[in-house]
Design an enzyme around this catalytic site. Structure first.
Site, PDB file in Angstrom:
ATOM      1  N   GLY A   1      -7.723  17.643   8.382  1.00  0.00           N
ATOM      2  CA  GLY A   1      -8.327  16.857   7.188  1.00  0.00           C
ATOM      3  C   GLY A   1      -9.772  15.273   7.037  1.00  0.00           C
ATOM      4  O   GLY A   1     -10.125  15.136   6.342  1.00  0.00           O
TER       5      GLY A   1
ATOM      6  N   GLY B   1      -0.303   9.443   9.009  1.00  0.00           N
ATOM      7  CA  GLY B   1      -2.042   9.608   8.988  1.00  0.00           C
ATOM      8  C   GLY B   1      -2.710   9.685   7.692  1.00  0.00           C
ATOM      9  O   GLY B   1      -4.066   8.729   7.759  1.00  0.00           O
TER      10      GLY B   1
ATOM     11  N   ASP C   1      10.437  12.954   7.167  1.00  0.00           N
ATOM     12  CA  ASP C   1      11.175  12.128   8.372  1.00  0.00           C
ATOM     13  C   ASP C   1      11.672  10.993   8.214  1.00  0.00           C
ATOM     14  O   ASP C   1      12.321  10.210   8.759  1.00  0.00           O
ATOM     15  CB  ASP C   1       9.945  12.156   9.278  1.00  0.00           C
ATOM     16  CG  ASP C   1       9.751  13.741  10.002  1.00  0.00           C
ATOM     17  OD1 ASP C   1      10.101  14.689  10.039  1.00  0.00           O
ATOM     18  OD2 ASP C   1       8.421  13.994  10.906  1.00  0.00           O
TER      19      ASP C   1
END
Ligand code: F6P
Length: 359
Positions: A79, A116, A139
């Site tokens: 999105g 992101g 991560d």
């Protein structure tokens, strides 16, 4: 609290991670206790494309979610309002987000997300939205923070899985290959591999030579360890080779990794003659209840984010810098990835106790 920071929006973006709800709870409780009104925005920035996709959150609404995996607000990694995926390609809806933010009467925005989402948050900060970022990823690859909530839970789960695979590997004298998450960084593979006593750990930072891995396994066989556990990060690559993809990237959607574990298992079976099996832990690593470490870290991040809003400090990301929770410019985080340093002491420890890292 300065009077202009009374109503704050909170959203979760990107892949989910255990501890997101713990952050939301802390933001709602600390915000409310500081006299703020907190608005939960649904499905990342989608909640700012349509004001109907938001709701007021009170302490009552977040009671009991500390231990819950996932996010009560929903999330998406498709999105990005600057490059919103449409039928014909992508469209820039960022102005609409800024307008909706104003129409909703919001004074500040807490964005909980990975690299992101934080990059998008930074773009909106540059467009005038007062933003505070909270780093999230299993991560553990966000720069500027020693750890992110979700990582500890993922490592604990993967360690448990490796423990279980050990007994079956030993019984059948097989090679068991475990594929864990980690697109660009091998933090989960290295930490879970070391905690689980793996014999081989393959990370994206060190391209592996499959012949050396096979030779390592055969040496183990010769001295009597007839089984081997290989932990491989999804983003690991062979020397001179490329990432193993499930699906390629397309507009607004990043590539999906997966399959390296099976490849490694097949190659090792052929080269060693030993029976090999592979297991992909996948999204199991992102589910479940956060560990106590992640609950505490998430709560500290949420409380710090509210403190920054109260003080009117924006364009920053809260970060863990033990023993403190600090804040750093979002601009310093964007576009960078915290990979495992080649001189990281756990990597050195792995080599020194005889774990192969494939080189
Ligand atoms: O960024 C976290 C992560 O778990 C990566 O390791 C993995 O590649 C990715 O998310 C998968 O995300 P999804 O399946 O939600 O697109």
């Amino acid at each position: 609290m300065s009077p202009e920071h009374r109503k704050i929006g909170v959203l979760t973006g990107g892949g989910d991670a255990p501890g997101l709800n713990a952050v939301i709870r802390a933001v709602v409780k600390a915000g409310t206790n500081s006299g703020m009104e907190v608005i939960g925005l649904e499905d990342s920035f989608d909640g700012l494309l349509d004001s109907a996709r938001s709701r007021r959150l009170t302490p009552h609404d977040v009671t009991g979610i500390l231990r819950l995996g996932g996010t009560i607000l929903g999330t998406t990694n498709r999105g990005n309002p600057f490059e919103y995926p449409t039928e014909g390609g992508k469209a820039d809806y960022s102005d609409r987000v800024v307008e909706t933010f104003g129409q909703m009467g919001l004074d500040a925005l807490v964005v909980i997300g990975g690299d992101g989402t934080l990059a998008i948050a930074h773009q909106f900060y540059l467009k005038g939205i007062p933003v505070v970022g909270v780093p999230k990823t299993i991560d553990n690859d966000i720069v500027g923070t020693t750890s992110c909530f979700g990582f500890d839970t993922a490592v604990s789960f993967a360690t448990d899985a490796i423990d279980r695979l050990h007994t079956t590997a030993q019984s059948h004298k097989r090679i068991m290959v475990v594929e864990v998450m980690g697109r660009y960084a091998g933090w989960i593979a290295l930490h879970a591999g070391m905690a689980g006593g793996a014999d081989v750990i393959l990370v994206p930072e060190i391209p592996y030579d499959i012949e050396k891995v096979a030779a390592h396994i055969m040496r183990r066989d010769q001295w009597g360890a007839r089984f081997s556990i290989v932990v491989v990060a999804e983003g690991a690559t062979p020397v001179g080779g490329a990432l193993t993809l499930k699906t390629a990237a397309r507009p607004g959607v990043v590539e999906r990794l997966g399959g390296i574990g099976e490849q490694v298992a097949d190659a090792l079976q052929e080269m060693t003659g030993k029976e090999s099996r592979s297991v992909v832990l996948g999204h199991l690593q992102r589910g479940g209840s956060p560990t106590s470490f992640d609950r505490v870290l998430a709560t500290r991040f949420g409380a710090k984010a509210v403190e920054l809003v109260r003080r009117g400090v924006f364009g920053r990301m809260v970060a863990n810098n033990p023993p403190d929770i600090v804040h750093i410019p979002l601009a310093d985080v964007v576009g960078r990835t915290k990979t495992v340093p080649l001189d990281y002491d756990l990597l050195t420890a792995a080599r020194s106790i005889g774990v192969s890292v494939g080189d």
